[in-house]
Design a protein around this motif. Structure first.
Motif, PDB file in Angstrom:
ATOM      1  N   ASN A 241       0.850  -1.193   0.000  1.00 37.54           N
ATOM      2  CA  ASN A 241       0.000   0.000   0.000  1.00 37.54           C
ATOM      3  C   ASN A 241       0.884   1.241   0.000  1.00 37.54           C
ATOM      4  OD1 ASN A 241      -2.136   1.786   0.221  1.00 37.54           O
ATOM      5  ND2 ASN A 241      -2.389   1.490   2.429  1.00 37.54           N
ATOM      6  N   ASP A 242       1.253   1.713  -1.188  1.00 33.90           N
ATOM      7  CA  ASP A 242       2.116   2.887  -1.293  1.00 33.90           C
ATOM      8  C   ASP A 242       1.384   4.129  -0.805  1.00 33.90           C
ATOM      9  OD1 ASP A 242       3.885   1.139  -2.444  1.00 33.90           O
ATOM     10  OD2 ASP A 242       3.474   1.781  -4.500  1.00 33.90           O
ATOM     11  N   ILE A 243       2.106   5.008  -0.127  1.00 36.98           N
ATOM     12  CA  ILE A 243       1.483   6.220   0.413  1.00 36.98           C
ATOM     13  C   ILE A 243       2.365   7.433   0.145  1.00 36.98           C
ATOM     14  CG2 ILE A 243       0.221   4.997   2.223  1.00 36.98           C
ATOM     15  CD1 ILE A 243       2.330   5.831   4.217  1.00 36.98           C
ATOM     16  N   SER A 244       1.753   8.598   0.169  1.00 34.10           N
ATOM     17  CA  SER A 244       2.502   9.838   0.008  1.00 34.10           C
ATOM     18  C   SER A 244       3.172  10.199   1.334  1.00 34.10           C
ATOM     19  CB  SER A 244       1.568  10.977  -0.417  1.00 34.10           C
ATOM     20  OG  SER A 244       0.692  11.323   0.648  1.00 34.10           O
ATOM     21  N   THR A 245       4.178  11.066   1.236  1.00 36.92           N
ATOM     22  CA  THR A 245       4.817  11.555   2.458  1.00 36.92           C
ATOM     23  C   THR A 245       3.802  12.251   3.355  1.00 36.92           C
ATOM     24  OG1 THR A 245       6.924  11.826   1.288  1.00 36.92           O
ATOM     25  CG2 THR A 245       6.659  13.020   3.371  1.00 36.92           C
ATOM     26  N   SER A 246       2.884  13.023   2.749  1.00 33.21           N
ATOM     27  CA  SER A 246       1.847  13.706   3.540  1.00 33.21           C
ATOM     28  C   SER A 246       0.969  12.703   4.283  1.00 33.21           C
ATOM     29  CB  SER A 246       0.986  14.594   2.638  1.00 33.21           C
ATOM     30  OG  SER A 246       1.746  15.647   2.092  1.00 33.21           O
ATOM     31  N   ASP A 247       0.553  11.634   3.588  1.00 34.93           N
ATOM     32  CA  ASP A 247      -0.293  10.635   4.239  1.00 34.93           C
ATOM     33  C   ASP A 247       0.456   9.884   5.332  1.00 34.93           C
ATOM     34  OD1 ASP A 247      -2.555  11.250   2.809  1.00 34.93           O
ATOM     35  OD2 ASP A 247      -2.222   9.733   1.269  1.00 34.93           O
ATOM     36  N   LEU A 248       1.739   9.636   5.107  1.00 36.01           N
ATOM     37  CA  LEU A 248       2.550   8.994   6.144  1.00 36.01           C
ATOM     38  C   LEU A 248       2.599   9.868   7.398  1.00 36.01           C
ATOM     39  CD1 LEU A 248       4.532   6.918   7.300  1.00 36.01           C
ATOM     40  CD2 LEU A 248       6.358   8.062   6.001  1.00 36.01           C
ATOM     41  N   LEU A 249       2.825  11.161   7.199  1.00 36.48           N
ATOM     42  CA  LEU A 249       2.866  12.070   8.337  1.00 36.48           C
ATOM     43  C   LEU A 249       1.519  12.136   9.047  1.00 36.48           C
ATOM     44  CD1 LEU A 249       5.025  14.898   6.745  1.00 36.48           C
ATOM     45  CD2 LEU A 249       5.682  13.504   8.709  1.00 36.48           C
ATOM     46  N   ARG A 250       0.435  12.114   8.277  1.00 34.40           N
ATOM     47  CA  ARG A 250      -0.898  12.118   8.896  1.00 34.40           C
ATOM     48  C   ARG A 250      -1.116  10.863   9.745  1.00 34.40           C
ATOM     49  NH1 ARG A 250      -2.287  14.035   3.539  1.00 34.40           N
ATOM     50  NH2 ARG A 250      -2.687  16.307   3.636  1.00 34.40           N
ATOM     51  N   LYS A 251      -0.657   9.718   9.257  1.00 31.22           N
ATOM     52  CA  LYS A 251      -0.779   8.481  10.028  1.00 31.22           C
ATOM     53  C   LYS A 251       0.057   8.551  11.299  1.00 31.22           C
ATOM     54  CE  LYS A 251      -1.769   5.522   6.019  1.00 31.22           C
ATOM     55  NZ  LYS A 251      -3.127   5.105   6.428  1.00 31.22           N
ATOM     56  N   LEU A 252       1.229   9.162  11.209  1.00 30.48           N
ATOM     57  CA  LEU A 252       2.072   9.333  12.386  1.00 30.48           C
ATOM     58  C   LEU A 252       1.425  10.284  13.384  1.00 30.48           C
ATOM     59  CD1 LEU A 252       5.595   9.551  10.702  1.00 30.48           C
ATOM     60  CD2 LEU A 252       4.826   7.751  12.240  1.00 30.48           C
ATOM     61  N   TYR A 253       0.876  11.386  12.892  1.00 33.12           N
ATOM     62  CA  TYR A 253       0.158  12.317  13.770  1.00 33.12           C
ATOM     63  C   TYR A 253      -0.956  11.594  14.517  1.00 33.12           C
ATOM     64  CZ  TYR A 253       2.047  16.913  12.348  1.00 33.12           C
ATOM     65  OH  TYR A 253       2.847  18.016  12.156  1.00 33.12           O
ATOM     66  N   LYS A 254      -1.704  10.767  13.805  1.00 29.32           N
ATOM     67  CA  LYS A 254      -2.809  10.034  14.421  1.00 29.32           C
ATOM     68  C   LYS A 254      -2.295   9.082  15.497  1.00 29.32           C
ATOM     69  CE  LYS A 254      -6.720   7.018  13.341  1.00 29.32           C
ATOM     70  NZ  LYS A 254      -7.445   6.292  12.255  1.00 29.32           N
ATOM     71  N   SER A 255      -1.199   8.379  15.213  1.00 29.02           N
ATOM     72  CA  SER A 255      -0.643   7.437  16.184  1.00 29.02           C
ATOM     73  C   SER A 255      -0.111   8.150  17.421  1.00 29.02           C
ATOM     74  CB  SER A 255       0.469   6.609  15.537  1.00 29.02           C
ATOM     75  OG  SER A 255      -0.046   5.753  14.536  1.00 29.02           O
ATOM     76  N   PHE A 256       0.398   9.344  17.233  1.00 26.66           N
ATOM     77  CA  PHE A 256       0.899  10.134  18.358  1.00 26.66           C
ATOM     78  C   PHE A 256      -0.219  10.901  19.067  1.00 26.66           C
ATOM     79  CE2 PHE A 256       5.181   9.771  16.442  1.00 26.66           C
ATOM     80  CZ  PHE A 256       5.948   9.578  17.587  1.00 26.66           C
ATOM     81  N   SER A 257      -1.431  10.840  18.510  1.00 28.45           N
ATOM     82  CA  SER A 257      -2.552  11.658  19.027  1.00 28.45           C
ATOM     83  C   SER A 257      -2.163  13.122  19.068  1.00 28.45           C
ATOM     84  CB  SER A 257      -2.968  11.175  20.431  1.00 28.45           C
ATOM     85  OG  SER A 257      -3.414   9.841  20.391  1.00 28.45           O
ATOM     86  N   ASN A 258      -1.469  13.548  18.035  1.00 29.03           N
ATOM     87  CA  ASN A 258      -0.981  14.919  17.917  1.00 29.03           C
ATOM     88  C   ASN A 258      -1.948  15.715  17.043  1.00 29.03           C
ATOM     89  OD1 ASN A 258       0.403  17.308  17.567  1.00 29.03           O
ATOM     90  ND2 ASN A 258       2.363  16.343  17.064  1.00 29.03           N
ATOM     91  N   GLY A 259      -2.510  16.770  17.592  1.00 32.74           N
ATOM     92  CA  GLY A 259      -3.482  17.570  16.862  1.00 32.74           C
ATOM     93  C   GLY A 259      -2.904  18.736  16.098  1.00 32.74           C
TER      94      GLY A 259
END
Length: 331
Positions: A241-259
């Motif tokens: 499942n290839d992803i963009s850098t932006s989507d990767l960062l969004r997934k990381l933000y979600k995992s960190f619960s960072n708003g």
């Protein structure tokens, strides 16, 4: 050909303290079908594992007594890609370990009757980038220009040639960017960014990157230990499942619960800013596309990545947070 019957297979793994090696050991030693030996540069103890010490892997390494009675070798040890390498002759240094050192081990293994040699290569052998939507395949004719990639390419070519003239089977795996618990380098840098409540200007990066979690990589390695159709083949591996850098960062933000917001700065402006601070290479990795096609592994080996990107990122971030917490408590 390696029999798929339920027999004990003697596995040797090099690079036992490296990122791939240590995770692979933890998985393999739980499998009662395998008897595990590992190679490290320093004395270590691992429960239920036979540990051997080799001070340096090079063209003159003495493998006598280390590879006796081994059925399959998984060679993960390497001189890794070094940013801002200060060596006077980087290509020589990479070749001595990654090419000549690998071939010395493989030739000795063939003479000792090792049945299969699984070589963990690099995506750099196939290319530094790809056109969006046009992933790299194993049959490309790309020849790397950087010392690390070239040393891995030359090792691949010589291993395949060795296999033509010996009874030992060779399997080559080219991972994409690997991540997972205790990951370092660029992925750890991104987690450090996202762990802070600071907006990042990377919300409009429309690229595609192939990543592979350590668990998915190990899953493919396990298949390649014994699968008869892996013989003589090269495989790319990713999460499917290839992803963009932006989507990767969004997934990381979600995992960190960072708003904190991800600001959609134009890619051209980001590229200019990196160029002004002398980080053009980093800009290419952050903004460019690098996709690989894993159809070959799916079709030939009937393998699909068993772990999702979201679950793998959550697992990686959880470990990162726990490690930071423990470090802070010690200090």
């Amino acid at each position: 050909m390696i029999s798929l019957r339920r027999i004990i297979i003697n596995i040797l793994i090099t690079g036992a303290t490296g990122f791939v090696g240590k995770h692979l050991i933890e998985r393999i030693k739980k499998n009662t079908q395998f008897n595990l030996t590992v190679v490290t540069r320093r004395d270590i103890f691992i429960d239920n594992v036979n540990c051997k010490t080799i001070s340096n892997i090079c063209s003159s390494t003495d493998w006598d007594g280390v590879i006796d009675n081994i059925d399959v070798i998984v060679h993960t040890a390497a001189r890794v890609h070094v940013m801002n390498d200060t060596s006077s002759n980087p290509l020589h240094e990479f070749r001595e370990v990654n090419t000549r050192g690998t071939l010395k081990l493989a030739k000795d293994a063939a003479l000792k009757g090792v049945k299969r040699f699984v070589f963990i290569s690099s995506i750099k052998v196939g290319g530094e980038s790809s056109q969006l939507g046009n992933p790299l395949t194993e049959d490309s004719n790309y020849i790397p220009s950087d010392p690390y990639g070239l040393s891995k390419y030359e090792a691949e070519q010589q291993l395949l040639e060795l296999a033509k003239h010996s009874e030992m089977e060779v399997v080559i795996i080219r991972p994409t960017l690997i991540y997972g618990p205790d990951v370092k380098a660029n992925f750890e840098t991104m987690m450090n960014w996202v762990s802070k409540p600071i907006p990042l200007p990377f919300g409009a990066i429309n690229n595609k990157r192939s990543l592979v979690s350590i668990d998915n990589l190990i899953s493919l390695i396990e298949v390649c230990l014994t699968h008869p159709k892996a013989k003589g083949e090269i495989f790319y591996v990713n999460d499917g499942n290839d992803i963009s850098t932006s989507d990767l960062l969004r997934k990381l933000y979600k995992s960190f619960s960072n708003g904190a917001p991800l600001i959609p700065m134009p890619m051209s402006l980001i590229n200019l800013l990196f160029k002004l601070i002398g980080k053009s290479d980093y800009s290419a990795r952050l903004l460019g596309s690098l996709q690989v096609d894993i159809s070959k592994a799916k079709t030939l080996l009937n393998w699909t990545p068993p772990y999702s990107v979201d679950d793998s990122i959550d697992k990686t971030v959880k470990h990162f947070i726990q490690t930071k917490k423990q470090s802070n408590e010690r200090n």
